[in-house]
Motif scaffolding. Structure first.
Motif, PDB file in Angstrom:
ATOM      1  N   GLU A  94       0.902  -1.272   0.021  1.00  0.00           N
ATOM      2  CA  GLU A  94       0.007  -0.081   0.128  1.00  0.00           C
ATOM      3  C   GLU A  94       0.718   1.219   0.394  1.00  0.00           C
ATOM      4  OE1 GLU A  94      -3.083   0.146  -0.437  1.00  0.00           O
ATOM      5  OE2 GLU A  94      -3.354  -2.489   0.024  1.00  0.00           O
ATOM      6  N   ILE A  95       1.841   1.194  -0.107  1.00  0.00           N
ATOM      7  CA  ILE A  95       2.881   2.518   0.392  1.00  0.00           C
ATOM      8  C   ILE A  95       2.703   3.329  -0.367  1.00  0.00           C
ATOM      9  CG2 ILE A  95       5.181   3.029  -0.561  1.00  0.00           C
ATOM     10  CD1 ILE A  95       5.882   0.519   1.603  1.00  0.00           C
ATOM     11  N   THR A  96       2.628   2.933  -1.901  1.00  0.00           N
ATOM     12  CA  THR A  96       2.762   3.296  -3.485  1.00  0.00           C
ATOM     13  C   THR A  96       0.995   3.025  -4.349  1.00  0.00           C
ATOM     14  OG1 THR A  96       3.257   0.952  -4.463  1.00  0.00           O
ATOM     15  CG2 THR A  96       4.931   2.723  -4.329  1.00  0.00           C
ATOM     16  N   ASN A  97       0.037   2.743  -2.809  1.00  0.00           N
ATOM     17  CA  ASN A  97      -0.937   3.189  -3.425  1.00  0.00           C
ATOM     18  C   ASN A  97      -2.220   3.606  -2.610  1.00  0.00           C
ATOM     19  OD1 ASN A  97      -3.188   1.626  -5.513  1.00  0.00           O
ATOM     20  ND2 ASN A  97      -3.605   0.314  -3.644  1.00  0.00           N
ATOM     21  N   ILE A  98      -1.967   5.231  -2.020  1.00  0.00           N
ATOM     22  CA  ILE A  98      -2.489   6.166  -1.362  1.00  0.00           C
ATOM     23  C   ILE A  98      -3.075   6.101  -1.815  1.00  0.00           C
ATOM     24  CG2 ILE A  98      -2.765   7.658   0.101  1.00  0.00           C
ATOM     25  CD1 ILE A  98       0.440   6.673   0.684  1.00  0.00           C
ATOM     26  N   GLU A  99      -4.509   6.155  -2.304  1.00  0.00           N
ATOM     27  CA  GLU A  99      -5.515   6.846  -2.595  1.00  0.00           C
ATOM     28  C   GLU A  99      -6.065   8.202  -2.683  1.00  0.00           C
ATOM     29  OE1 GLU A  99      -8.386   4.984   0.564  1.00  0.00           O
ATOM     30  OE2 GLU A  99      -6.489   4.345  -0.285  1.00  0.00           O
ATOM     31  N   ALA A 100      -6.542   9.022  -3.249  1.00  0.00           N
ATOM     32  CA  ALA A 100      -6.204  10.479  -3.292  1.00  0.00           C
ATOM     33  C   ALA A 100      -7.464  11.200  -2.087  1.00  0.00           C
ATOM     34  CB  ALA A 100      -7.013  10.961  -4.736  1.00  0.00           C
ATOM     35  N   GLY A 101      -7.102  11.135  -1.487  1.00  0.00           N
ATOM     36  CA  GLY A 101      -8.277  12.278  -0.515  1.00  0.00           C
ATOM     37  C   GLY A 101      -8.180  11.091   1.195  1.00  0.00           C
ATOM     38  N   ALA A 102      -7.344  10.440   0.922  1.00  0.00           N
ATOM     39  CA  ALA A 102      -6.900  10.072   1.835  1.00  0.00           C
ATOM     40  C   ALA A 102      -6.965  10.144   3.638  1.00  0.00           C
ATOM     41  CB  ALA A 102      -5.624   8.570   1.487  1.00  0.00           C
ATOM     42  N   LYS A 103      -7.597   9.504   4.480  1.00  0.00           N
ATOM     43  CA  LYS A 103      -7.983  10.405   5.504  1.00  0.00           C
ATOM     44  C   LYS A 103      -6.615   9.754   6.377  1.00  0.00           C
ATOM     45  CE  LYS A 103     -12.428  11.475   5.733  1.00  0.00           C
ATOM     46  NZ  LYS A 103     -13.813  11.396   6.545  1.00  0.00           N
ATOM     47  N   TYR A 104      -5.158   9.657   5.852  1.00  0.00           N
ATOM     48  CA  TYR A 104      -4.072   8.455   6.996  1.00  0.00           C
ATOM     49  C   TYR A 104      -3.136   9.028   5.821  1.00  0.00           C
ATOM     50  CZ  TYR A 104      -4.338   5.305   3.150  1.00  0.00           C
ATOM     51  OH  TYR A 104      -4.324   4.470   2.048  1.00  0.00           O
ATOM     52  N   ALA A 105      -1.823   8.959   6.518  1.00  0.00           N
ATOM     53  CA  ALA A 105      -0.535   9.062   5.457  1.00  0.00           C
ATOM     54  C   ALA A 105       0.657   8.232   6.212  1.00  0.00           C
ATOM     55  CB  ALA A 105       0.774  10.822   6.109  1.00  0.00           C
ATOM     56  N   VAL A 106       1.794   8.317   5.438  1.00  0.00           N
ATOM     57  CA  VAL A 106       2.495   6.665   5.442  1.00  0.00           C
ATOM     58  C   VAL A 106       3.768   7.705   5.926  1.00  0.00           C
ATOM     59  CG1 VAL A 106       4.443   4.459   4.638  1.00  0.00           C
ATOM     60  CG2 VAL A 106       1.639   5.197   3.919  1.00  0.00           C
ATOM     61  N   ILE A 107       4.428   7.034   7.356  1.00  0.00           N
ATOM     62  CA  ILE A 107       5.284   7.937   7.796  1.00  0.00           C
ATOM     63  C   ILE A 107       6.498   6.582   7.167  1.00  0.00           C
ATOM     64  CG2 ILE A 107       7.011   8.308  10.035  1.00  0.00           C
ATOM     65  CD1 ILE A 107       4.891  10.237   9.555  1.00  0.00           C
ATOM     66  N   ASN A 108       7.901   6.913   6.665  1.00  0.00           N
ATOM     67  CA  ASN A 108       8.549   6.192   5.331  1.00  0.00           C
ATOM     68  C   ASN A 108       9.902   6.206   5.789  1.00  0.00           C
ATOM     69  OD1 ASN A 108       9.659   3.108   3.978  1.00  0.00           O
ATOM     70  ND2 ASN A 108       8.460   4.549   1.989  1.00  0.00           N
ATOM     71  N   LYS A 109      10.209   5.950   6.962  1.00  0.00           N
ATOM     72  CA  LYS A 109      12.023   6.251   6.833  1.00  0.00           C
ATOM     73  C   LYS A 109      13.229   5.140   7.734  1.00  0.00           C
ATOM     74  CE  LYS A 109      10.683  10.732   8.114  1.00  0.00           C
ATOM     75  NZ  LYS A 109      11.399  11.732   7.417  1.00  0.00           N
ATOM     76  N   PRO A 110      14.592   6.098   7.401  1.00  0.00           N
ATOM     77  CA  PRO A 110      15.162   4.243   6.925  1.00  0.00           C
ATOM     78  C   PRO A 110      15.246   4.701   9.091  1.00  0.00           C
ATOM     79  CG  PRO A 110      16.098   5.854   5.599  1.00  0.00           C
ATOM     80  CD  PRO A 110      15.050   6.495   6.702  1.00  0.00           C
ATOM     81  N   SER A 111      15.606   3.053   9.676  1.00  0.00           N
ATOM     82  CA  SER A 111      15.815   2.670  10.629  1.00  0.00           C
ATOM     83  C   SER A 111      17.153   2.147  11.322  1.00  0.00           C
ATOM     84  CB  SER A 111      14.841   1.553  10.916  1.00  0.00           C
ATOM     85  OG  SER A 111      15.168   0.477  10.978  1.00  0.00           O
ATOM     86  N   LEU A 112      17.451   2.427  12.266  1.00  0.00           N
ATOM     87  CA  LEU A 112      18.556   1.363  12.696  1.00  0.00           C
ATOM     88  C   LEU A 112      18.681  -0.075  12.676  1.00  0.00           C
ATOM     89  CD1 LEU A 112      19.066   4.011  15.629  1.00  0.00           C
ATOM     90  CD2 LEU A 112      20.373   4.217  13.576  1.00  0.00           C
ATOM     91  N   GLY A 113      18.252  -0.810  12.599  1.00  0.00           N
ATOM     92  CA  GLY A 113      17.879  -2.414  12.977  1.00  0.00           C
ATOM     93  C   GLY A 113      17.640  -2.718  11.634  1.00  0.00           C
TER      94      GLY A 113
END
Length: 506
Positions: A253-272
């Protein structure tokens, strides 16, 4: 004014008045329920005691209940928390912490230097999983209520970094003494939210700490953690508004967020890192040739692309590019079936063998397991997949009753915390039961050295050994990947991948 006779009141009206009269309900109660932050967790936390913890899901909950001596900021830098400042002696052995004044635990117990002493000594006990992190503290001196001096037996480069996590979390001494072994079910800290209870496997409920020491915090009236092992179920709850934050997000779903979605994605590098342990204490993985054969049969780039939609980096070490210790060892090996067969022949396993790989209950790891099955089959290796809750896997790892278990690590800012306890002889997270003096010595030297460049040289040497001995199969460095409702304000990304709740509001 004529008052209505009680017998004509609606039953709910009478109940409402009774609750107000007894103080169980206030005029703001209904507003409070609307201001609760609902967070989904993909694992059910096991023990709510930082000294007994080894799960990322537990760390999520701890951040709301416990404050630490120091914390991390958005850039991964160490910043003040319960210790408002500190000094380090020239010989790197004495740390003096100057504490916040007037702080109390949620049960009213004063937070002071004696409380710090109590917690650090408790963290050093044999039963504590923090014992290796804190073992270099040889003396604790309570200078006064707000000053504590920590003397180390030797320089220890990761020390302040360690205090940003569970080793630095402060529990109420009175609560620990009161509840004893049952403290794991009755946690009390100085944090922004107070533990109220849990329904095992379903929810953990916290409410606002009205006496929290940080002015204006917390913003929300409560936090409810909802256990949702299926990432797609959590995602649907995010879309419907039943959940405000998810600690996992469907990769597809990262690249499949529909227009007008009421949510966002936090996608950032981790240390793990993510991967699986091999039990070196018993067949078939007591021979390193067998372990290396498994290692070079796995196509990590294919797993990253097919399963994780590119939201991970294929790896071969515990050190991501975000850490100074990252080196050449992190480059995944080229798949080599012919060499794998030669290694198996040398180990007396020319006809192949079978083993059981225990996986988390999440669907993505099931896909990874299925891909690993297919990748190992050309060398005659049969993999049986079994699912288990993370807490069960950890207990199996401690006992050494498994063959291979898929358990990752959320990562820490200092590289020592990504490798030492996992591979050093008798390390608290060394479920592989691996140990060699050469690796032990190299990692110990890295702990004593202040120079990052010299520390990296020690880690490089250790990894040259580990990529051949293969006690753990490193697969990838995962991203911090959260789903968050756009109605939530105050979210703060920190690279340790743990959700801070004190600033969240909606």
């Amino acid at each position: 004014m004529i008052q209505p006779f009680p017998q004509f009141q609606h039953p709910f009206q009478r109940l409402f008045k009774q609750l107000i009269a007894t103080g169980l309900l206030t005029a703001t109660s209904f507003a409070a329920s609307a201001a609760t932050i609902n967070i989904s967790l993909d694992d059910d936390p096991g023990k709510l005691d930082p000294t007994q913890s080894s799960m990322i899901a537990e760390r999520m909950v701890y951040q709301s209940i416990f404050d630490k001596l120091v914390d991390l900021d958005e850039n991964g830098k160490i910043v003040p928390m319960l210790a408002q400042r500190w000094t380090i002696s020239d010989d790197q052995k004495t740390y003096t912490l100057y504490l916040q004044k007037g702080v109390k635990f949620q049960d009213g117990t004063p937070f002071n230097a004696k409380a710090v002493e109590f917690n650090l000594l408790r963290g050093q006990e044999k039963s504590s999983l923090r014992r290796n992190e804190l073992k270099y503290i040889k003396q604790i001196t309570v200078v006064d209520d707000t000053t504590v001096k920590l003397e180390l037996s030797t320089p220890f480069a990761p020390f302040m970094s360690i205090l940003t996590d569970r080793a630095g979390m402060m529990s109420s001494p009175d609560a620990v003494k009161k509840f004893g072994d049952d403290y794991v079910n009755n946690p009390v800290g100085t944090g922004p939210f107070i533990y109220k209870g849990r329904l095992k496997g379903a929810t953990i409920t916290l409410e606002k700490n009205p006496h929290y020491w940080q002015a204006g915090l917390p913003k929300a009236d409560g936090v409810t953690y909802k256990i949702m092992s299926d990432v797609n179920v959590a995602f649907n709850n995010l879309r419907s508004g039943q959940v405000d934050v998810t600690n996992r997000f469907p990769y597809k779903e990262i690249t499949n967020i529909e227009a007008g979605a009421k949510y966002a994605v936090i996608n950032k590098p981790s240390l793990g890192f993510r991967g699986f342990y091999l039990n070196t204490s018993k067949p078939p993985f007591d021979k390193k040739e067998v372990r290396e054969a498994v290692d070079i049969l796995i196509d990590r780039n294919a797993i990253a692309k097919v399963v994780y939609n590119g939201a991970v980096a294929a790896s071969h070490s515990p050190f991501s590019k975000a850490q100074f210790s990252h080196g050449e060892a992190d480059a995944p090996p080229k798949v080599d079936v012919a060499r794998a067969k030669a290694l198996l022949k040398a180990a007396g396993k020319e006809a192949g063998f079978s083993f059981k790989l225990t996986l988390p209950t999440t669907p993505y790891e099931s896909q990874v397991g299925q891909m690993i099955q297919g990748m190992l089959r050309p060398a005659g290796i049969t993999v049986t997949l079994e699912k288990a809750e993370l807490a069960t896997q950890i207990e199996s790892g401690k006992a050494g009753t498994y063959e291979a278990i898929f358990v990752g690590w959320s990562g820490r800012p200092d590289p020592d915390q990504n490798i030492y306890d996992f591979v050093v002889t008798n390390g608290s997270l060394n479920y592989s039961k691996y140990g060699t003096k050469e690796v032990d010595d190299l990692l110990q030297q890295a702990r004593l050295e202040g120079s990052e460049a010299k520390r990296k040289a020690f880690y490089d040497q250790a990894m040259q050994i580990l990529v051949k001995d293969v006690p753990y199969i490193y697969l990838n460095h995962d991203n911090v990947l959260f789903g968050i409702s756009k109605s939530v304000k105050g979210f703060r990304y920190v690279p340790d991948g743990v959700i801070r709740t004190s600033t969240l509001a909606k």
